[in-house]
Design an enzyme around this catalytic site. Sequence first.
Site, PDB file in Angstrom:
ATOM      1  N   SER A 162       0.729 -11.943 -11.454  1.00  0.00           N
ATOM      2  CA  SER A 162      -0.646 -11.716 -11.315  1.00  0.00           C
ATOM      3  C   SER A 162      -0.810 -11.856 -13.091  1.00  0.00           C
ATOM      4  CB  SER A 162      -1.128 -10.371 -10.958  1.00  0.00           C
ATOM      5  OG  SER A 162      -0.947 -10.369  -8.907  1.00  0.00           O
ATOM      6  N   ALA A 170       5.969   0.947  -9.373  1.00  0.00           N
ATOM      7  CA  ALA A 170       5.022   1.129 -10.363  1.00  0.00           C
ATOM      8  C   ALA A 170       4.971   0.294 -12.103  1.00  0.00           C
ATOM      9  CB  ALA A 170       4.319   2.187 -10.647  1.00  0.00           C
ATOM     10  N   GLY A 186       2.740  -1.686 -13.115  1.00  0.00           N
ATOM     11  CA  GLY A 186       1.454  -1.542 -13.636  1.00  0.00           C
ATOM     12  C   GLY A 186       0.987  -3.035 -14.311  1.00  0.00           C
ATOM     13  N   ASN A 232      -6.150 -11.725  -7.253  1.00  0.00           N
ATOM     14  CA  ASN A 232      -4.750 -10.040  -6.087  1.00  0.00           C
ATOM     15  C   ASN A 232      -5.843  -9.252  -6.619  1.00  0.00           C
ATOM     16  OD1 ASN A 232      -4.446  -7.959  -5.769  1.00  0.00           O
ATOM     17  ND2 ASN A 232      -2.416  -8.161  -7.802  1.00  0.00           N
ATOM     18  N   CYS A 292      -6.031  -4.567  -6.696  1.00  0.00           N
ATOM     19  CA  CYS A 292      -5.780  -3.587  -7.912  1.00  0.00           C
ATOM     20  C   CYS A 292      -6.731  -2.968  -7.973  1.00  0.00           C
ATOM     21  CB  CYS A 292      -5.274  -4.299  -9.336  1.00  0.00           C
ATOM     22  SG  CYS A 292      -6.576  -5.977  -9.573  1.00  0.00           S
ATOM     23  N   LYS A 303      -6.154 -12.147  -1.720  1.00  0.00           N
ATOM     24  CA  LYS A 303      -4.547 -11.815  -2.159  1.00  0.00           C
ATOM     25  C   LYS A 303      -4.950 -10.048  -1.084  1.00  0.00           C
ATOM     26  CE  LYS A 303       0.273 -10.213  -2.769  1.00  0.00           C
ATOM     27  NZ  LYS A 303       1.013 -10.768  -3.604  1.00  0.00           N
ATOM     28  N   ILE A 330       0.082  -9.488   3.097  1.00  0.00           N
ATOM     29  CA  ILE A 330      -0.254  -8.488   2.727  1.00  0.00           C
ATOM     30  C   ILE A 330       0.069  -8.142   1.258  1.00  0.00           C
ATOM     31  CG2 ILE A 330      -1.519  -7.334   4.374  1.00  0.00           C
ATOM     32  CD1 ILE A 330       1.628  -5.146   4.574  1.00  0.00           C
ATOM     33  N   GLY A 379       7.713  -7.819   3.589  1.00  0.00           N
ATOM     34  CA  GLY A 379       9.100  -7.977   4.598  1.00  0.00           C
ATOM     35  C   GLY A 379       9.554  -9.094   4.959  1.00  0.00           C
ATOM     36  N   GLY A 416       9.641 -11.607  -1.063  1.00  0.00           N
ATOM     37  CA  GLY A 416       9.312 -10.557  -3.082  1.00  0.00           C
ATOM     38  C   GLY A 416      10.995 -10.069  -2.575  1.00  0.00           C
TER      39      GLY A 416
HETATM   40  C1  FMN Z   1       8.734  -5.561  -7.903  1.00  0.00           C
HETATM   41  C2  FMN Z   1       7.050  -5.811  -7.873  1.00  0.00           C
HETATM   42  C3  FMN Z   1       6.343  -6.797  -8.300  1.00  0.00           C
HETATM   43  C4  FMN Z   1       4.600  -7.262  -7.779  1.00  0.00           C
HETATM   44  N1  FMN Z   1       3.905  -7.368  -9.010  1.00  0.00           N
HETATM   45  C5  FMN Z   1       3.007  -7.975  -8.344  1.00  0.00           C
HETATM   46  C6  FMN Z   1       1.788  -8.626  -8.830  1.00  0.00           C
HETATM   47  O1  FMN Z   1       1.869  -8.819 -10.000  1.00  0.00           O
HETATM   48  N2  FMN Z   1       0.895  -8.854  -8.435  1.00  0.00           N
HETATM   49  C7  FMN Z   1       0.729  -9.343  -6.858  1.00  0.00           C
HETATM   50  O2  FMN Z   1      -0.240  -9.975  -6.238  1.00  0.00           O
HETATM   51  N3  FMN Z   1       1.638  -8.619  -6.061  1.00  0.00           N
HETATM   52  C8  FMN Z   1       2.250  -7.448  -6.347  1.00  0.00           C
HETATM   53  N4  FMN Z   1       2.955  -7.404  -5.662  1.00  0.00           N
HETATM   54  C9  FMN Z   1       3.497  -7.544  -4.568  1.00  0.00           C
HETATM   55  C10 FMN Z   1       4.119  -8.908  -4.100  1.00  0.00           C
HETATM   56  O3  FMN Z   1       3.635  -9.562  -4.519  1.00  0.00           O
HETATM   57  C11 FMN Z   1       4.146  -8.674  -2.225  1.00  0.00           C
HETATM   58  O4  FMN Z   1       2.471  -8.859  -1.726  1.00  0.00           O
HETATM   59  C12 FMN Z   1       5.015  -7.186  -1.791  1.00  0.00           C
HETATM   60  O5  FMN Z   1       5.852  -6.638  -2.645  1.00  0.00           O
HETATM   61  C13 FMN Z   1       5.584  -7.431  -0.177  1.00  0.00           C
HETATM   62  O6  FMN Z   1       6.410  -8.595  -0.030  1.00  0.00           O
HETATM   63  P1  FMN Z   1       8.117  -8.279  -0.017  1.00  0.00           P
HETATM   64  O7  FMN Z   1       8.071  -6.753   0.962  1.00  0.00           O
HETATM   65  O8  FMN Z   1       8.179  -9.686   0.531  1.00  0.00           O
HETATM   66  O9  FMN Z   1       7.915  -7.847  -1.278  1.00  0.00           O
HETATM   67  C14 FMN Z   1       5.164  -7.424  -6.545  1.00  0.00           C
HETATM   68  C15 FMN Z   1       6.008  -6.883  -5.856  1.00  0.00           C
HETATM   69  C16 FMN Z   1       6.871  -6.547  -6.184  1.00  0.00           C
HETATM   70  C17 FMN Z   1       8.366  -5.492  -5.328  1.00  0.00           C
END
Ligand code: FMN
Length: 308
Positions: free
Chosen positions: A47, A71, A73, A130, A133, A169, A195, A249, A270
């Site tokens: 993002s 986190a 940020g 997104n 936030c 999102k 999510i 997940g 992710g």
């Molecule tokens: C390290 C990290 C950074 C993330 N940064 C963003 C972000 O910048 N923008 C966003 O919409 N979601 C962000 N997410 C959320 C992921 O896109 C995703 O929605 C969430 O981790 C659930 O999917 P997962 O279980 O496959 O990781 C981040 C997740 C992680 C673990």
Amino acid sequence: MDVDISTTLCGVRLPNPTVLASGVLGLSHEVMVRVAESGVGGVTTKSCSIKPRPGYHNPVVLDWGSGLINAVGLSNPGVEVMVEEIQAAKEILAPLGVPVIASIFAETIYDFGNAARFISEARPDLIEVNISCPNIDDRYRLMFAADPYVAGQVTRRVKLNTDIPILVKLSPNVTNLVKIAQAVVEAGADGITAINTLGPGLILDIETGHPVLAHGTGGISGPAIRPIAVRCVRDICQAVDVPVIAVGGVANGRDIVEMLMVGAAAVGIGSAIHHRGIKVFEKACGELKDYMVTHNYSRLGDFRGKAL
Ligand SMILES: Cc1cc2nc3c(=O)[nH]c(=O)nc-3n(C[C@H](O)[C@H](O)[C@H](O)COP(=O)(O)O)c2cc1C
């Protein structure tokens, strides 16, 4: 037996239903290209905001055993740099047939529109908004995604500023997810991604009694949140008629099947990159194809929405 695992998101074709989830790797075009070469169906950028943001101090991510807590940020180099990165990525990804989804966020409703206008210069295939936030327009620092009216206003503002299809999102950390999904669709969202991370959660270092993450609390992702993501995606797909990228997940072919059965058009991956490596997309697609062959399915549409 020939199986076709391609899918379509708001008119954009993906060679397979896996998408790199936002924030996990998609910051530079080199990394986006590496992910595309690893068999992904679509790439979401980290993002980005109008101005660069440094983010929080390290440590920003921790593997706590059943998933990740982070986190970061929302650190990013700002929209100007991201426009260049997306243009460079598109030059290589477009011939491979892998679309780029540009993720944006902002601190005010108005700036969501500006961010959408700026990022559109790079002509990403889709824009992901997104809204999970904190909202600094709001005295109580609620997320934009926490309120149907505010979520709808952000969606309207973005739609006014771009001709590229948008996915909004959503956050699981709300009591009325269906109402929020309906509000963004009524406001013009072409699709939904669900999510974002669950939480916030807290993990302590029990020697010191301090949180492990420098920021203190963080969002939870990975296997621990998958059943919640599946339920959220099912509820959204039952309530609205737009394509959904299911995230939360997902790690293998079985998890992709589950998300498609509750109506998803594609799935974001992710945290699973952390334990299965960047080849997770290719591996998961192989497992998906095996499942389809065993069950005599030739297209995703043969079982998509089966659980609705
Ligand atoms: C390290 C990290 C950074 C993330 N940064 C963003 C972000 O910048 N923008 C966003 O919409 N979601 C962000 N997410 C959320 C992921 O896109 C995703 O929605 C969430 O981790 C659930 O999917 P997962 O279980 O496959 O990781 C981040 C997740 C992680 C673990």
